[in-house]
Design a protein around this motif. Structure first.
Motif, PDB file in Angstrom:
ATOM      1  N   PHE A  76       0.856  -1.185   0.000  1.00  0.00           N
ATOM      2  CA  PHE A  76       0.000   0.000   0.000  1.00  0.00           C
ATOM      3  C   PHE A  76       0.886   1.227   0.000  1.00  0.00           C
ATOM      4  O   PHE A  76       1.911   1.258   0.690  1.00  0.00           O
ATOM      5  CB  PHE A  76      -0.893   0.052   1.246  1.00  0.00           C
ATOM      6  N   GLN A  77       0.481   2.248  -0.758  1.00  0.00           N
ATOM      7  CA  GLN A  77       1.153   3.544  -0.763  1.00  0.00           C
ATOM      8  C   GLN A  77       0.089   4.613  -0.604  1.00  0.00           C
ATOM      9  O   GLN A  77      -1.027   4.465  -1.118  1.00  0.00           O
ATOM     10  CB  GLN A  77       1.903   3.749  -2.072  1.00  0.00           C
ATOM     11  N   GLY A  78       0.440   5.667   0.098  1.00  0.00           N
ATOM     12  CA  GLY A  78      -0.534   6.728   0.279  1.00  0.00           C
ATOM     13  C   GLY A  78      -0.001   7.861   1.122  1.00  0.00           C
ATOM     14  O   GLY A  78       1.208   8.037   1.277  1.00  0.00           O
ATOM     15  N   GLN A 130      -5.946  11.897  15.887  1.00  0.00           N
ATOM     16  CA  GLN A 130      -5.662  10.624  15.236  1.00  0.00           C
ATOM     17  C   GLN A 130      -4.857  10.840  13.961  1.00  0.00           C
ATOM     18  O   GLN A 130      -4.867  11.922  13.381  1.00  0.00           O
ATOM     19  CB  GLN A 130      -6.939   9.854  14.937  1.00  0.00           C
ATOM     20  N   THR A 131      -4.163   9.794  13.571  1.00  0.00           N
ATOM     21  CA  THR A 131      -3.386   9.795  12.336  1.00  0.00           C
ATOM     22  C   THR A 131      -3.885   8.651  11.475  1.00  0.00           C
ATOM     23  O   THR A 131      -3.987   7.516  11.950  1.00  0.00           O
ATOM     24  CB  THR A 131      -1.880   9.624  12.639  1.00  0.00           C
ATOM     25  N   ASN A 132      -4.217   8.940  10.226  1.00  0.00           N
ATOM     26  CA  ASN A 132      -4.734   7.934   9.297  1.00  0.00           C
ATOM     27  C   ASN A 132      -3.743   7.694   8.171  1.00  0.00           C
ATOM     28  O   ASN A 132      -3.139   8.633   7.649  1.00  0.00           O
ATOM     29  CB  ASN A 132      -6.066   8.389   8.684  1.00  0.00           C
ATOM     30  N   LEU A 133      -3.592   6.427   7.804  1.00  0.00           N
ATOM     31  CA  LEU A 133      -2.829   6.045   6.618  1.00  0.00           C
ATOM     32  C   LEU A 133      -3.849   5.873   5.505  1.00  0.00           C
ATOM     33  O   LEU A 133      -4.599   4.902   5.487  1.00  0.00           O
ATOM     34  CB  LEU A 133      -2.067   4.740   6.874  1.00  0.00           C
ATOM     35  N   VAL A 134      -3.918   6.847   4.600  1.00  0.00           N
ATOM     36  CA  VAL A 134      -4.934   6.856   3.548  1.00  0.00           C
ATOM     37  C   VAL A 134      -4.309   6.362   2.247  1.00  0.00           C
ATOM     38  O   VAL A 134      -3.398   6.987   1.703  1.00  0.00           O
ATOM     39  CB  VAL A 134      -5.536   8.269   3.373  1.00  0.00           C
ATOM     40  N   ALA A 135      -4.802   5.217   1.772  1.00  0.00           N
ATOM     41  CA  ALA A 135      -4.245   4.590   0.572  1.00  0.00           C
ATOM     42  C   ALA A 135      -4.582   5.373  -0.680  1.00  0.00           C
ATOM     43  O   ALA A 135      -5.712   5.829  -0.858  1.00  0.00           O
ATOM     44  CB  ALA A 135      -4.762   3.168   0.434  1.00  0.00           C
ATOM     45  N   GLN A 136      -3.590   5.523  -1.542  1.00  0.00           N
ATOM     46  CA  GLN A 136      -3.790   6.115  -2.859  1.00  0.00           C
ATOM     47  C   GLN A 136      -3.604   5.072  -3.946  1.00  0.00           C
ATOM     48  O   GLN A 136      -4.055   5.257  -5.068  1.00  0.00           O
ATOM     49  CB  GLN A 136      -2.835   7.289  -3.056  1.00  0.00           C
ATOM     50  N   ASP A 137      -2.928   3.956  -3.598  1.00  0.00           N
ATOM     51  CA  ASP A 137      -2.733   2.864  -4.548  1.00  0.00           C
ATOM     52  C   ASP A 137      -2.299   1.621  -3.783  1.00  0.00           C
ATOM     53  O   ASP A 137      -1.803   1.713  -2.657  1.00  0.00           O
ATOM     54  CB  ASP A 137      -1.670   3.230  -5.587  1.00  0.00           C
ATOM     55  N   PHE A 138      -2.522   0.456  -4.387  1.00  0.00           N
ATOM     56  CA  PHE A 138      -2.017  -0.787  -3.820  1.00  0.00           C
ATOM     57  C   PHE A 138      -1.875  -1.822  -4.921  1.00  0.00           C
ATOM     58  O   PHE A 138      -2.484  -1.712  -5.986  1.00  0.00           O
ATOM     59  CB  PHE A 138      -2.934  -1.309  -2.698  1.00  0.00           C
ATOM     60  N   ASP A 139      -1.046  -2.811  -4.651  1.00  0.00           N
ATOM     61  CA  ASP A 139      -0.862  -3.946  -5.552  1.00  0.00           C
ATOM     62  C   ASP A 139      -0.749  -5.208  -4.723  1.00  0.00           C
ATOM     63  O   ASP A 139      -0.287  -5.176  -3.577  1.00  0.00           O
ATOM     64  CB  ASP A 139       0.419  -3.796  -6.385  1.00  0.00           C
ATOM     65  N   VAL A 140      -1.151  -6.333  -5.313  1.00  0.00           N
ATOM     66  CA  VAL A 140      -0.971  -7.635  -4.691  1.00  0.00           C
ATOM     67  C   VAL A 140       0.379  -8.164  -5.137  1.00  0.00           C
ATOM     68  O   VAL A 140       0.644  -8.238  -6.334  1.00  0.00           O
ATOM     69  CB  VAL A 140      -2.098  -8.606  -5.072  1.00  0.00           C
ATOM     70  N   LEU A 141       1.241  -8.500  -4.183  1.00  0.00           N
ATOM     71  CA  LEU A 141       2.564  -9.036  -4.498  1.00  0.00           C
ATOM     72  C   LEU A 141       2.541 -10.553  -4.614  1.00  0.00           C
ATOM     73  O   LEU A 141       3.263 -11.127  -5.433  1.00  0.00           O
ATOM     74  CB  LEU A 141       3.580  -8.593  -3.446  1.00  0.00           C
ATOM     75  N   SER A 142       1.743 -11.219  -3.767  1.00  0.00           N
ATOM     76  CA  SER A 142       1.561 -12.655  -3.867  1.00  0.00           C
ATOM     77  C   SER A 142       0.211 -13.010  -3.243  1.00  0.00           C
ATOM     78  O   SER A 142      -0.244 -12.347  -2.322  1.00  0.00           O
ATOM     79  CB  SER A 142       2.702 -13.418  -3.192  1.00  0.00           C
ATOM     80  N   PHE A 143      -0.373 -14.045  -3.783  1.00  0.00           N
ATOM     81  CA  PHE A 143      -1.668 -14.486  -3.302  1.00  0.00           C
ATOM     82  C   PHE A 143      -1.493 -15.538  -2.203  1.00  0.00           C
ATOM     83  O   PHE A 143      -0.498 -16.270  -2.190  1.00  0.00           O
ATOM     84  CB  PHE A 143      -2.521 -15.045  -4.447  1.00  0.00           C
ATOM     85  N   ALA A 144      -2.435 -15.609  -1.288  1.00  0.00           N
ATOM     86  CA  ALA A 144      -2.345 -16.506  -0.132  1.00  0.00           C
ATOM     87  C   ALA A 144      -2.113 -17.950  -0.564  1.00  0.00           C
ATOM     88  O   ALA A 144      -1.330 -18.653   0.050  1.00  0.00           O
ATOM     89  CB  ALA A 144      -3.598 -16.384   0.722  1.00  0.00           C
ATOM     90  N   LYS A 145      -2.743 -18.403  -1.614  1.00  0.00           N
ATOM     91  CA  LYS A 145      -2.560 -19.788  -2.070  1.00  0.00           C
ATOM     92  C   LYS A 145      -1.142 -20.014  -2.564  1.00  0.00           C
ATOM     93  O   LYS A 145      -0.614 -21.101  -2.445  1.00  0.00           O
ATOM     94  CB  LYS A 145      -3.550 -20.131  -3.179  1.00  0.00           C
TER      95      LYS A 145
END
Length: 110
Positions: free
Chosen positions: A74-76, A92-107
């Motif tokens: 996640f990046q943001g 409070q401090t929030n990490l607000v996503a601007q983009d994300f990618d899947v690097l590997s799937f659980a399976k």
């Protein structure tokens, strides 16, 4: 020059809470810690990422993409705010996503 506060987290999806207009994701990332005897070990740090963007929320709702255990990046932006609750100021401090990618799937990890 533009000043901004950004974050990048690489970790595994824990829990996804999808609301009507916002989705919150718990992401577990590893960190190295040293005990009192000087031995190093790995511990999980849990970070909550907030997603407002409809396109990102739809991607996370995909059964394969938003699966618990998937490794993601996640990046943001880091956003701080405050509000009044029960007569006291809450910060409070929030990490607000601007983009994300899947690097590997659980399976893939099995």
């Amino acid at each position: 020059m533009i000043n901004n506060a950004t974050f990048q987290i690489i970790g595994r999806i824990g829990k996804i809470n999808a609301g009507e207009k916002v989705t919150r994701i718990s992401v577990a990332s590893d960190r190295q810690v040293k005990d009192k005897d000087g031995n190093w070990s790995t511990e999980a740090s849990w970070n909550d990422v907030t997603v407002f963007t409809e396109a990102l929320r739809k991607r996370l709702a995909n059964e394969k993409v938003g699966r618990k255990g998937n490794q993601v990046i996640f990046q943001g932006s880091i956003q701080s705010n405050s509000y009044e609750k029960d007569g006291k100021r809450v910060y409070q401090t929030n990490l607000v996503a601007q983009d994300f990618d899947v690097l590997s799937f659980a399976k893939d990890a099995e």
